[in-house]
Structure formats: structure tokens, C-alpha cells
Design a protein around this motif. Structure first.
Motif, short mmCIF file in Angstrom:
data_model
loop_
_atom_site.label_atom_id
_atom_site.label_comp_id
_atom_site.label_asym_id
_atom_site.label_seq_id
_atom_site.Cartn_x
_atom_site.Cartn_y
_atom_site.Cartn_z
N UNK A 189 11.64 -13.66 -43.28
CA UNK A 189 11.06 -14.19 -42.04
C UNK A 189 11.03 -13.12 -40.95
N UNK A 190 12.25 -12.60 -40.60
CA UNK A 190 12.35 -11.52 -39.60
C UNK A 190 13.19 -10.40 -40.21
N UNK A 191 12.67 -9.18 -40.08
CA UNK A 191 13.56 -8.09 -40.49
C UNK A 191 13.39 -6.92 -39.54
N UNK A 192 14.53 -6.24 -39.33
CA UNK A 192 14.50 -5.06 -38.46
C UNK A 192 15.20 -3.94 -39.19
N UNK A 193 14.57 -2.76 -39.15
CA UNK A 193 15.23 -1.63 -39.79
C UNK A 193 15.39 -0.48 -38.81
N UNK A 194 16.62 -0.02 -38.75
CA UNK A 194 16.95 1.14 -37.93
C UNK A 194 16.40 1.06 -36.50
N UNK A 195 16.54 -0.14 -35.93
CA UNK A 195 15.93 -0.43 -34.64
C UNK A 195 16.69 0.25 -33.49
N UNK A 196 15.95 0.91 -32.61
CA UNK A 196 16.58 1.53 -31.44
C UNK A 196 15.73 1.40 -30.21
N UNK A 197 16.38 1.29 -29.07
CA UNK A 197 15.66 1.26 -27.80
C UNK A 197 16.37 2.19 -26.84
N UNK A 198 15.61 3.16 -26.38
CA UNK A 198 16.19 4.15 -25.48
C UNK A 198 15.40 4.11 -24.18
N UNK A 199 16.11 4.13 -23.06
CA UNK A 199 15.40 4.19 -21.78
C UNK A 199 15.86 5.42 -21.03
N UNK A 200 14.98 5.90 -20.14
CA UNK A 200 15.35 7.06 -19.34
C UNK A 200 15.90 6.59 -18.01
N UNK A 201 17.06 7.09 -17.67
CA UNK A 201 17.64 6.74 -16.38
C UNK A 201 17.84 8.03 -15.61
N UNK A 202 18.35 7.87 -14.40
CA UNK A 202 18.58 9.05 -13.56
C UNK A 202 19.58 9.99 -14.23
N UNK A 203 20.51 9.42 -15.01
CA UNK A 203 21.54 10.25 -15.64
C UNK A 203 21.11 10.78 -17.00
N UNK A 204 19.86 10.47 -17.40
CA UNK A 204 19.41 10.94 -18.70
C UNK A 204 19.07 9.77 -19.62
N UNK A 205 18.84 10.06 -20.92
CA UNK A 205 18.46 9.01 -21.84
C UNK A 205 19.65 8.09 -22.10
N UNK A 206 19.34 6.78 -22.21
CA UNK A 206 20.40 5.82 -22.46
C UNK A 206 19.98 4.95 -23.63
N UNK A 207 20.83 4.87 -24.67
CA UNK A 207 20.52 4.02 -25.81
C UNK A 207 20.99 2.60 -25.54
N UNK A 208 20.05 1.69 -25.37
CA UNK A 208 20.44 0.29 -25.19
C UNK A 208 20.72 -0.34 -26.55
N UNK A 209 19.91 0.06 -27.53
CA UNK A 209 20.13 -0.38 -28.92
C UNK A 209 20.01 0.85 -29.81
N UNK A 210 20.79 0.87 -30.89
CA UNK A 210 20.66 2.00 -31.81
C UNK A 210 21.02 1.56 -33.23
N UNK A 211 20.23 1.98 -34.20
CA UNK A 211 20.51 1.78 -35.60
C UNK A 211 20.74 0.34 -36.01
#
Lengths: 222, 830
Positions: free
Chosen positions: A1-23
Motif C-alpha cells: 500500500x505505502x512504501x518508503x525507501x531511504x527517505x530523507x528530508x534536508x532543509x537549509x537553515x542559517x546554521x547550514x543543512x539540517x536533516x529533518x528525516x534521514x534513511x
């Protein structure tokens, strides 16, 4: 039904890249009920948004109802969502300009359902709001608003229901009643349920629990 | 299929939005905008058609044809076929006789339907009150001007002879269309029936007769007939339309149309700003709806298909209501102003209604489309993250489409892109300068901050916090108030200032048509009665035909060709010395008194590009006369001395028939001498300048009232902007008000703060208006009219007070909801 593989979400902040979700890897089967649990900022809502195709990941893939969401544009993802996915939100997300019944009718009308008003009335009666059909959201209590939102979510008999902290804005007694209703409908209609919460008790009512911490699954992926 | 479903849903959503009150302010803005534009449009249309009708009345027809011979009968048949009313008249000069007395008269023989436009007025006896005449003189009778009766020592009922015919004088003719402005007619009018012409036996082969044909009917029919006729006209036919009939009236109509139209555009622009603000708010309020729809699977195209029809339905509905409102408004105002219009205005036409709807659609598209189309770009993620919103519409799209809409509408009034761009650039420059001034005023008021109480400080704070919006509103109201003040000054102050500045003994009468033989006697009359009169100047009628060998019809533009100086014959004079209030600007005066030379008035020379030493050709009494330009003169026209465009040296024109002209001053006690003068010299025409001034004042009053009327709508549009701006800040104000109240502020304090905010806004707008008025009036008085200028103090008092009162109250009422809701309800909703 639903599958996710190696899902990641990275956002850029003032301090640099930030991984909100990873792997993140997970698989949810038809008819399953899954709770995604974690503290504030653990990435639960981001994961829900990605699984529902409301947002795109920076890494990995999401498949929903046999479609690779990550390969579709926004309109393509909307097409996949249409009729197949229902939502319940922490902040209810009822449109203030529409009455209770009109809020429930909206998805039916958008899909061109024949008797949207009758269907919406039946649903509102089912969630115990037969007396509140023509009330505007501001005239309803929080519990009532969430019940309207649940009626709206089930209006198109979706195969999957995403619920984001559905009791987050409700007191515990009201929240319990809303959750009872949610699970009743879920069982009645054999919907796949993906529920985001920080409440262990609520999570325990789901068949499976996935714990998120710092954007990573710490156990329960399947 | 999907489109139809979306359309249906769009209309249902629109109905729901409407019921929920989401749209009311937006629609109100649109209704008032279209209402304002249409009211202006209807009124303009009626006034312009009224004015066109008035000029038709002056001509006595919508179209007139003058010919030295009768025209072919099929020309008249064609007019009949086109549905036009026509009437024929014969005009000839003849001596009218009674007993031993004679009077050279201009006889006009008329048939049924004369005049097709306008009226004849007659009186039962000399100096009896006149009234609109019923029909024309019956066969065997004549209607004559008072001068005829004076000259013949006759009265109504006496019999007079024209040629071989004897006719009874039935009425005194007091007004005839087409004759009103012609003071130079040597011969007084005698009106007879056409059936009597043959009996007079005056018209013989070779007689000088003019055949006049007058036509009237619906605008399109007249235009069609005019086109038909134009291809058939010969050299000696002269065709005059009502619009060209009086070149100056026609130009006045065009200018009023353009000016009032552009003024009304100010209302459109303000309304557009209100609509843009409303659209932004609408768009913001629908982010959630759009996100939810997207979340439920709607595509971007679905979103467009859901919102565009709503916008269109809204525009059409509001425009129609606006048109109705505009119609009702102009009817009401027309009713209230009925005494201002001596002339009945024609009923409103359909064109302004169509233009109103078109304006509604164009304005909405120009000012609202860009923000509303952004709704399709709302990310569905917004249902999870409130802060997810589409990028705002690009500035280029927002301002570009608004500017395009304004230019399109402006073009409707200017019919020229150059002029449109010019007006736009000028307006932008003026607005920028005034905006800077408004900002300055705001900054000055900021310095008062420490000296006022809490409530006022709260109000002042609101103004600075939204400095951009405040400056915009000060500008909008300031401009409107300024325009109203300038117009009021023009109406009330300008003419009287000019009159006050004239020397007390400025001539107030002109005497024309003094026969050469009467000149010594007229001089003696003035001396005997101690009347201060100017010199008597000879006057010969002639037409300017060539400039430096080139026919004037080729050297001047089409617009100039309709200039009276070319259309009509000029008054030519001769003098040995420079007349007292003339100054030479170029060339020199003749001292030897001879040679074929001429002195030309400066403005005329400039207009037609007449240079020193150029050879001018004149047609005088059928003969060609050439003269070299010896000098260019500046003339002070408002001295009320006899003055001339063209002055020749003595010895050139003496051979042609001349009459004499002078001006003189009569004190009120001396007025009775006028009758004595007219009785002593029956051929003399006397023009009373006070009457001309009174007429000018009436016309000026009407035109300025019309403009003020338009400005009222601009003011109304300004209020719409104010309310739209209020609505945009209302959520903030609710929040702020609720917080202040939880902190212990009383309702009264909050209300006082609101009053302070808006009264200050109005006060600053009024001050800006006073500054602007002073500048405009100064320029107008000193540059355009050469008047001494005094500071217009009343404006400095009235404009700020009126601004403070109007805007203060409007804002006060607009914000009353802010304190009505309980702070708890407000904070919970947020």
C-alpha cells in the motif's frame, strides 16, 4: 500500500543543512493501522507529509497505491490522492466560511459524487452531529470540529487515512471519544490508518508502532 | 465534464462564501467602483449630449447646408428617406418700408418645421416679456426684431412693406437659433413665411439669395446623411454639423469630455487600489481552502477553474449592481441639481452601462487577477504547516496588469497613446512629489508624539506603523480635496478676482455697426452725454486666405482649420498709430502711413506660424489684397478697448465698405442713455459686457459643478480605499485591541485612539490639499490669467478641518467593531 525507501528530508537553515528525516525505510500494508510516535521535532509530521505526497523528499522514494509519488509533479500527486487518501489534522482544518455539512460535502463535490448532501448528512449523523449540520466551525466545540473533520476524511471512503495528532488540541475525555470514533470507522471501512502522535496510549491502539527519534526510525519499521 | 463540475462547484462555493460574509467588502468595493464610474459615465453622457444638443440648438439644426442656389430636390428626398426632419429657408437683404421710413433688413423666409432644433422666442410688443413661439409667422405676417420697429417707428399690428408685398407685424422676434452669437450682423432680422416670397418680387435673376437647409434627427441618421451629402457637395456649398457649428463650443465639449473622463478615472484608480487590497485579502483567506482542495486531490487547473468563474461571476454581478447604483445616483443628483441645468438633459443612454461593466471587468482583471491566481500555487503541505504559503505574485504581474488596465481605460478618454503616456507620467510625477510632501507631513506629526495623551499616541503610532498605507491614503484624500478646492476657487473666486482687478472705468459696452456717415454724430452723442468712450475704429470684414503664398487650408492642421479666425471673416482695421493698449513685440510701426503692410496680433501669429515680413493674402469683398507683415503686436484683450487681430496702415482699406466700432463705460445711472443711443442710431448694435460676463459665469458654474460632481465620486472611491485598508488591518486591530483591553485599556480609550488616528490622517490630507491648492491656484492665477495673487487663507482652514471631520468619522465608524467583540472571543479565534 505505502512504501518508503531511504527517505530523507534536508532543509537549509542559517546554521547550514539540517536533516529533518534521514534513511527512513518502511512498508505499510493494506488495512494495517500504524502509529508514528515521537517527541516534538522528531520529524513525525514531515514523514506523514511525505508519505501522503504533500511534500517531496530530498532523498529516497515513496510509493502510494502502486504509484511512485516521488516521480510525479504536484498535480500528479494530487491525482493519486484524489479519492484514495483522507486526512485528519490536529488543528481540524475546517474551512471557517463553510458550515459543518458543507465542509463534509467539499471532497464529495470535488469528486463529482452524485448525492453529496445526502452522503454528508449520513456521515455527520454517524459521527453524532445530526443536530449541528448547519453550524459554522466557530460555533462548534473542539471535539465537534474534529468529528466533522473525521466525517470529511471518510466521505470519499478513502483507502488510506492519515491522521496528524488528531487529539492534540482536545482534552483527554473528548480526545478519547474522538479516537473511539476514528477506530470504529476505520474498522467498519477497512481503511489503512497512518496516525502520527506523541501519545503512547493512543499509539497502543494501533496494530504497529514506529518510533522516530531525531529524524530516524529507532524501531518498528516493517 | 470536469469543467462543468468545477463550474457548478465554483458557484456553490461562491454562494457559501457570500453567505458567510467573506466577500461583502470586496463586492462593496467593486459595486461602489463601478457605481462611481457609471454614475460619472451616465452623467457625462447626458451632459455631453445635452451640450451637443445645446450647440445644435444654437445652430438650429443637427446639420445645416448653405447654398447660393436651391439644391437638387433628391437631396431633400434622401434626408426624408433617412428619417430626418428638414426645413428650408431663404435669406436675402431687402429694405423694409413703413411710410417715409426705411430699414435695410435681413429677411429670412421659412417653411414648416423651422427651426428643426431649438426654438424661436417672441414677444407680443416691444419690451414685453418674451416666450417660446408656437410655429412660424403665418402667411401675410412678419416677426421682426426690435431694431426694425425702432427704425420704422412702428409697433406690433402695423403694416410694413417688403418689396411689393405688404405684411402685418405680428410679433417682436427676440431669439432665433444661429443668430445668438452674431453681433456683427449689419441688418436686423425680419422673419416671414415662405409662401410670401413670390409676392415680394424681391428675388429676381441675379439677386443675392442664400438658401439654407436645416436637418435634424437621430445621431446615426444625421451622420449617415452627412456622409451621403459630402460626396455630392460643390465648391459653393457649405455644410455645418452641430458639433462643428460652433467651433469653440465643439472644442469645449471635447475638452470637458476628456477632462471629466480623466477625472473619473481617478475614481477608477482608487477603486482599483481598493479592489487590489480586497483581492489580496480574499486570496489570503482562501489559502486554506485551496490547500485543502489540493490535499483532497484537486489539480492546479481545478483550482483555476474553481476561482476564475467565481471572480467572473462576482465581477459581473457586482458590476450590474454598480451600474444600477450609478444610474440611481446620477438620477438623484440630477434631480437635486435640476435648477442648475436650464436645459433639460437627454435621458441616459446604454453606452455608459456597457462601459461600466467593461470597466468593472477590466479593473478586476487588472487589479485582482494576479493575487487570486496565486491560489493555484498554494502548496498542499499548508494543511500540515500553516506557514507554507505561495510566493506572492510577482511585482511585475501585479503592477504591470494594474498599469495596463489603467492605461486601457485612460485611452478610452484620450484616444491617444502619446497623451495617455504623457498624462500617466505627469500624474506619476505629481503623485511622487505629493507623496514626498505627505511623508514629510507624517514625519512632522511624529515630532508631536511626546506632547499628546495616551489615546492620541496610540492613534499616531498606528499611522506610522503603517506609514506606506498612511502616505497612500493622505495622498488619495489630499488629491481629491485639492481638486475640489481648486474647482471651488475657480467657480467662486477667479472671476470675481479678475473683475475686482479691472479699473473702475473699464468700458462695459461695445457699440458695433456704426455707419461711417454716423461717426461724427456718434462722437457728438458721447460728448453731449459725458460718456467716456474709446476712439472709433473702422472695421472691414475680410478673410485670411494665404500665408507666404500658401493657402491657409494647407498650412494649418485640421483642428486649427475649424478656428474661428479662419472660419469666419476677420475684423480688419487701420490705424496711423499704435493703439494705446497694444505693444509691438517685433517689427516696427509705419510712420509714412502708406504701403501694403499689416500688423498681426501675437497669439494669432504664433498659432498660424505667421512670421515678420511674410506676405499675407486677404479676401475682402471678393477682392484679393496682399500685405507684408510689418509688426507683431501684443494685445491686452481684457482692457475692453476695441482691438483687432489685423491692423493695416491708413490708405489701404478705405475703398471697402466699413463700419465703426468703439467701447465705452456707462455707470448704472447712465444706463438709460443706451435706449437713446439705439434710437438715435438704429443700425448700431450694442453689446453689454456685464451680460456676457454673467453668461460666462453661468457656463463656468455649470462646468465646474459637473467636475465637482465627478470629484464627489472620487471622494467616495477614496473612502472605499480607506475601508479596504481598514479591512486589511482589521485582524491586526482586533488582536491589538483585545490585547490592550486585557491590559486594562477601556473601550473609550481605544475609541479615542481610533478617532485620533483617522482625524490626523484627514488633517494631514487636508494640509496636503491646501499646499497643492495654493500651488495650482498660484500658477493658474498668475500664469494663465495674469492676475495678482493673494494667499487663499480659507482653504488652509477649510480643507484640513473638512478632511479631519470626514475621514475621522469614517475611520471611527469603520473601526467600531474592534471594541465590540469581547477580547476573549477575539483571542480564541486567533
Amino acid at each position: 500500500m505505502i512504501s518508503a525507501t531511504n527517505l530523507g528530508k534536508r532543509v537549509l537553515t542559517a546554521e547550514g543543512a539540517l536533516d529533518i528525516l534521514a534513511g527512513v525505510n518502511l512498508e505499510i500494508k493494506t488495512g494495517e493501522s500504524v502509529a508514528i510516535i515521537g517527541v516534538s521535532g522528531s520529524g513525525k509530521s514531515t514523514l506523514l507529509g511525505l508519505l501522503a505526497g504533500l511534500d517531496l523528499p530530498t532523498d529516497g522514494e515513496v510509493w502510494l497505491s502502486g504509484e511512485r509519488l516521488t516521480a510525479l509533479d504536484e498535480d500528479g500527486r494530487a491525482r493519486v490522492r484524489a479519492g484514495a487518501v483522507g486526512f485528519v489534522f490536529q488543528s481540524f482544518q475546517l474551512l471557517p466560511g463553510l458550515t459543518a455539512i458543507e465542509n463534509v460535502m467539499l471532497p464529495l463535490e470535488l469528486a463529482g459524487a452524485p448525492d453529496s448532501e445526502g452522503a454528508a448528512r449520513a456521515l455527520l449523523e454517524r459521527v453524532g452531529l445530526a443536530e449541528r449540520l448547519t453550524h459554522y466551525p466557530r460555533a462548534l466545540s473542539g471535539g465537534e470540529q474534529q468529528r466533522v473533520a473525521i466525517a470529511r476524511a471518510f466521505a470519499l471512503r478513502p483507502a488510506i487515512l492519515f491522521a496528524d495528532e488528531p487529539t492534540g488540541n482536545l482534552d483527554s475525555a473528548t480526545g478519547a471519544r474522538v479516537i473511539d470514533l476514528l477506530f470504529e470507522l476505520n474498522t467498519e471501512r477497512r481503511t489503512t490508518l497512518v496516525l502520527v502522535t506523541h501519545d503512547d496510549e493512543l499509539a497502543s491502539r494501533c496494530a504497529r508502532r514506529i518510533y522516530l527519534h531525531g529524524g530516524r526510525i529507532v524501531n518498528g519499521a516493517g | 465534464m470536469r469543467l462543468i463540475r468545477n463550474l457548478k462547484l465554483a458557484l456553490r462555493l461562491l454562494a457559501r462564501d457570500w453567505r458567510a460574509g467573506e466577500l461583502k467588502l470586496f463586492v462593496a468595493a467593486l459595486v461602489i467602483a463601478v457605481g462611481a464610474v457609471t454614475a460619472v459615465g451616465f452623467f457625462n453622457d447626458r451632459m455631453l449630449r445635452g451640450m451637443a444638443y445645446q450647440s445644435a440648438e444654437m445652430l438650429g439644426a443637427d446639420l445645416a447646408l448653405v447654398s447660393p442656389q436651391p439644391v437638387p430636390p433628391e437631396w431633400l428626398d434622401e434626408a426624408l428617406k433617412q428619417g430626418l426632419t428638414s426645413s428650408e429657408a431663404l435669406e436675402f437683404a431687402s429694405v423694409v418700408v413703413k411710410g417715409e421710413r426705411l430699414q435695410l433688413s435681413s429677411v429670412r423666409a421659412v417653411g414648416a418645421h423651422y427651426p428643426p432644433r431649438g426654438v424661436l422666442r417672441t414677444a407680443a410688443a416691444l419690451y414685453a416679456p418674451d416666450a417660446v413661439a408656437d410655429g412660424i409667422p403665418a402667411p401675410g405676417t412678419a416677426w421682426v426684431e426690435a431694431r426694425v420697429l425702432h427704425a420704422l417707428a412702428a409697433a406690433v399690428g402695423d403694416r410694413i412693406e417688403i418689396g411689393s408685398a405688404e405684411l402685418a407685424v405680428a410679433r417682436v422676434l427676440t431669439y432665433e437659433p444661429g443668430r445668438g452669437g452674431n453681433f456683427f450682423a449689419l441688418a436686423p432680422r425680419v422673419l416671414i413665411h415662405r409662401a410670401d416670397v413670390a409676392r415680394t418680387e424681391v428675388i429676381q435673376p441675379g439677386s443675392r439669395v442664400t438658401y439654407g437647409y436645416a436637418f435634424a434627427g437621430a445621431d446615426e441618421a444625421v451622420a449617415r446623411y452627412q456622409r451621403w451629402l459630402k460626396t455630392r457637395l460643390g465648391q459653393n456649398h457649405q455644410l455645418v454639423g452641430a458639433r462643428e457649428g460652433n467651433a469653440s463650443v465643439a472644442r469645449a465639449i471635447e475638452r470637458v469630455d476628456r477632462f471629466v473622463g480623466l477625472t473619473s478615472l481617478l475614481a477608477v484608480i482608487l477603486a482599483g487600489v481598493a479592489i487590489a487590497m480586497g483581492a489580496r485579502r480574499y486570496s489570503h483567506r482562501h489559502y486554506d481552502m485551496s490547500a485543502m482542495l489540493r490535499c483532497l486531490g484537486a489539480s492546479q487547473r481545478d483550482i483555476v477553474q474553481l476561482y476564475l468563474p467565481q471572480l467572473l461571476a462576482l465581477a459581473l454581478g457586482a458590476s450590474l449592481v454598480g451600474v444600477a447604483l450609478g444610474w440611481a445616483a446620477q438620477e438623484t443628483i440630477h434631480y437635486l441639481m435640476r435648477d442648475f441645468f436650464p436645459l433639460k438633459l437627454p435621458a441616459p443612454g446604454a453606452a455608459p452601462a456597457l462601459f461600466g461593466v467593461a470597466t468593472g471587468l477590466i479593473t478586476l482583471a487588472g487589479f485582482a487577477l494576479a493575487p487570486i491566481l496565486r491560489l493555484k500555487a498554494v502548496p498542499p503541505l499548508r494543511v500540515l504547516r500553516r506557514e507554507a504559503a505561495p510566493l506572492p505574485a510577482s511585482s511585475l504581474a501585479v503592477y504591470g496588469s494594474a498599469a495596463a488596465a489603467v492605461m486601457l481605460l485612460m485611452w478610452r478618454y484620450t484616444a491617444s497613446w502619446t497623451l495617455t503616456l504623457g498624462v500617466l507620467a505627469g500624474a506619476l510625477a505629481a503623485a511622487a512629489a505629493l507623496a514626498a510632501a505627505a511623508f514629510g507631513l507624517l514625519a512632522v506629526s511624529k515630532r508631536l508624539h511626546r506632547r499628546v495623551g495616551t489615546a492620541w499616541r496610540f492613534g499616531f503610532n498606528n499611522l506610522w506603523r503603517r506609514a506606506h498605507a498612511s502616505v497612500g491614503q493622505i495622498l488619495a484624500f489630499g488629491l481629491t480635496l485639492m481638486a475640489m478646492a481648486v474647482i471651488a476657487l475657480v467657480r467662486t473666486d477667479l472671476l470675481s478676482t479678475w473683475q475686482r482687478q479691472l479699473p473702475a472705468d473699464t468700458p462695459n459696452h461695445f457699440a458695433f455697426n456704426i455707419l461711417a456717415a454716423d461717426v461724427p454724430a456718434v462722437r457728438r452723442f458721447f460728448e453731449a452725454n459725458r460718456i467716456e468712450a474709446q476712439a472709433l475704429y473702422p472695421m472691414v470684414r475680410g478673410r485670411l486666405t494665404t500665408i507666404a503664398g500658401v493657402p491657409v487650408t494647407q498650412t494649418v492642421t485640421k483642428e486649427e482649420r475649424s478656428d474661428e479666425a479662419l472660419q469666419r471673416e476677420l475684423n480688419l482695421s487701420w490705424a496711423a498709430h499704435v493703439p494705446p493698449d497694444n505693444t509691438l513685440v517685433r517689427g516696427g510701426w509705419w510712420t509714412d502711413g502708406g504701403g501694403a503692410r499689416v500688423s498681426v496680433e501675437e497669439k494669432l501669429a504664433k498659432k498660424f506660424g505667421i512670421e515678420l515680413d511674410a506676405e499675407l493674402g486677404f479676401s475682402i469683398g471678393g477682392e484679393e489684397v496682399k500685405a507684408r507683415v510689418a509688426s507683431i503686436r501684443k494685445v491686452q484683450w481684457d482692457s475692453f478697448h476695441p482691438n483687432f487681430y489685423m491692423i493695416f496702415p491708413p490708405g489701404m482699406l478705405e475703398a471697402y465698405p466699413a463700419t465703426y466700432l468703439t467701447s465705452f463705460y456707462l455707470s448704472p445711472e447712465q444706463k438709460s442713455l443706451l435706449t437713446a443711443l439705439v434710437r438715435a442710431f438704429p443700425a448700431v448694435t450694442v453689446l453689454e459686457t456685464d451680460q456676457v460676463l454673467a453668461q460666462a459665469r453661468t457656463i463656468l458654474g455649470q462646468v465646474t459643478f459637473a467636475v465637482e460632481f465627478v470629484l464627489l465620486f472620487v471622494l467616495a472611491a477614496g473612502f472605499v480605499v480607506l475601508y479596504a485598508a481598514l479591512a486589511a488591518t482589521l485582524d491586526d486591530r482586533f488582536h491589538e485591541g483585545a490585547l490592550l483591553r486585557t491590559l486594562g485599556a477601556s473601550r473609550r480609550q481605544l475609541r479615542a485612539g481610533h478617532l485620533a488616528e483617522f482625524a490626523t490622517l484627514g488633517l494631514l490630507a487636508g494640509l496636503l490639499a491646501a499646499i497643492g491648492t495654493e500651488l495650482v491656484a498660484y500658477t493658474l492665477y498668475t500664469r494663465a490669467f495674469d492676475l495678482e495673487y493673494t494667499v487663499k487663507w480659507p482653504v488652509w482652514l477649510i480643507a484640513p478641518l473638512a478632511g479631519a471631520a470626514l475621514i475621522g468619522l469614517a475611520g471611527y465608524f469603520g473601526t467600531r467593531r474592534v471594541v465590540r467583540l469581547s477580547p476573549m472571543a477575539v483571542l480564541r479565534e486567533l
